[in-house]
Design a protein around this motif. Sequence first.
Motif, PDB file in Angstrom:
ATOM      1  N   GLY A  56       0.802  -1.217   0.000  1.00 53.59           N
ATOM      2  CA  GLY A  56       0.000   0.000   0.000  1.00 53.59           C
ATOM      3  C   GLY A  56       0.834   1.265   0.000  1.00 53.59           C
ATOM      4  N   LEU A  57       0.282   2.288  -0.594  1.00 59.55           N
ATOM      5  CA  LEU A  57       0.979   3.569  -0.739  1.00 59.55           C
ATOM      6  C   LEU A  57       1.262   4.211   0.618  1.00 59.55           C
ATOM      7  CD1 LEU A  57       2.087   5.588  -2.767  1.00 59.55           C
ATOM      8  CD2 LEU A  57      -0.173   6.665  -2.828  1.00 59.55           C
ATOM      9  N   VAL A  58       0.333   4.106   1.553  1.00 61.03           N
ATOM     10  CA  VAL A  58       0.511   4.728   2.868  1.00 61.03           C
ATOM     11  C   VAL A  58       1.748   4.166   3.566  1.00 61.03           C
ATOM     12  CG1 VAL A  58      -0.518   5.005   5.159  1.00 61.03           C
ATOM     13  CG2 VAL A  58      -1.940   5.266   3.116  1.00 61.03           C
ATOM     14  N   GLN A  59       1.957   2.858   3.447  1.00 61.81           N
ATOM     15  CA  GLN A  59       3.133   2.236   4.063  1.00 61.81           C
ATOM     16  C   GLN A  59       4.425   2.840   3.496  1.00 61.81           C
ATOM     17  OE1 GLN A  59       3.307  -2.052   3.727  1.00 61.81           O
ATOM     18  NE2 GLN A  59       5.467  -2.110   4.241  1.00 61.81           N
ATOM     19  N   HIS A  60       4.433   3.137   2.227  1.00 62.22           N
ATOM     20  CA  HIS A  60       5.622   3.712   1.604  1.00 62.22           C
ATOM     21  C   HIS A  60       5.798   5.182   1.972  1.00 62.22           C
ATOM     22  CE1 HIS A  60       6.885   0.273  -0.854  1.00 62.22           C
ATOM     23  NE2 HIS A  60       5.598  -0.048  -0.776  1.00 62.22           N
ATOM     24  N   VAL A  61       4.712   5.910   2.063  1.00 61.92           N
ATOM     25  CA  VAL A  61       4.779   7.323   2.463  1.00 61.92           C
ATOM     26  C   VAL A  61       5.339   7.433   3.876  1.00 61.92           C
ATOM     27  CG1 VAL A  61       3.398   9.377   2.974  1.00 61.92           C
ATOM     28  CG2 VAL A  61       2.981   8.085   0.880  1.00 61.92           C
ATOM     29  N   ARG A  62       4.988   6.494   4.741  1.00 64.81           N
ATOM     30  CA  ARG A  62       5.487   6.508   6.122  1.00 64.81           C
ATOM     31  C   ARG A  62       6.999   6.288   6.204  1.00 64.81           C
ATOM     32  NH1 ARG A  62       0.627   2.930   8.546  1.00 64.81           N
ATOM     33  NH2 ARG A  62      -0.850   4.634   8.850  1.00 64.81           N
ATOM     34  N   GLN A  63       7.597   5.734   5.155  1.00 60.74           N
ATOM     35  CA  GLN A  63       9.036   5.494   5.152  1.00 60.74           C
ATOM     36  C   GLN A  63       9.842   6.720   4.720  1.00 60.74           C
ATOM     37  OE1 GLN A  63      10.327   1.704   3.376  1.00 60.74           O
ATOM     38  NE2 GLN A  63       8.153   1.180   3.245  1.00 60.74           N
ATOM     39  N   LEU A  64       9.172   7.760   4.269  1.00 60.31           N
ATOM     40  CA  LEU A  64       9.877   8.980   3.877  1.00 60.31           C
ATOM     41  C   LEU A  64      10.557   9.581   5.105  1.00 60.31           C
ATOM     42  CD1 LEU A  64       7.182  10.605   1.553  1.00 60.31           C
ATOM     43  CD2 LEU A  64       9.213   9.314   0.867  1.00 60.31           C
TER      44      LEU A  64
END
Length: 141
Positions: A56-64
């Motif tokens: 999911g995109l949210v999981q990747h955004v949280r890694q920023l």
Amino acid sequence: MFYLSALIAILGAIGYQYTVKRVPVSLNPIVSVIGSYIAVLILSFILLPFFPAKGGLVQHVRQLNWIQLAIAGSILLIELGFLLMYRYGWNLGTGNLVTGVIVNLGLLSLGVTVLGEKVSWINAVGIVICIIGVALIGYRP
């Protein structure tokens, strides 16, 4: 994908250098950079479906993190630097070549000192040739 990724980077670098040289001198350089990155943002959203985010995109955004800010600062310096170089007289053929060699020598130094990478004697000969080449290319009689 190994060679395709390199081809994408090469085509992007050639297109970038050619088009940044053609930015009108009358256009404020910061406005030019802002306009470019608005376009990059739009194009990135268009490409996002072709690069699905596993989990999911949210999981990747949280890694920023701070790294994206450091990349953004570096990109801004590259954009502004090349734009100003071409405005102040650097040629398309030599400006990128001179900076590219110096950047690669800087990255080599970081690789050796920070990452523990090794340099062979043949690499050292190549480094000397690059330095001589930059001096000859950048020379203005």
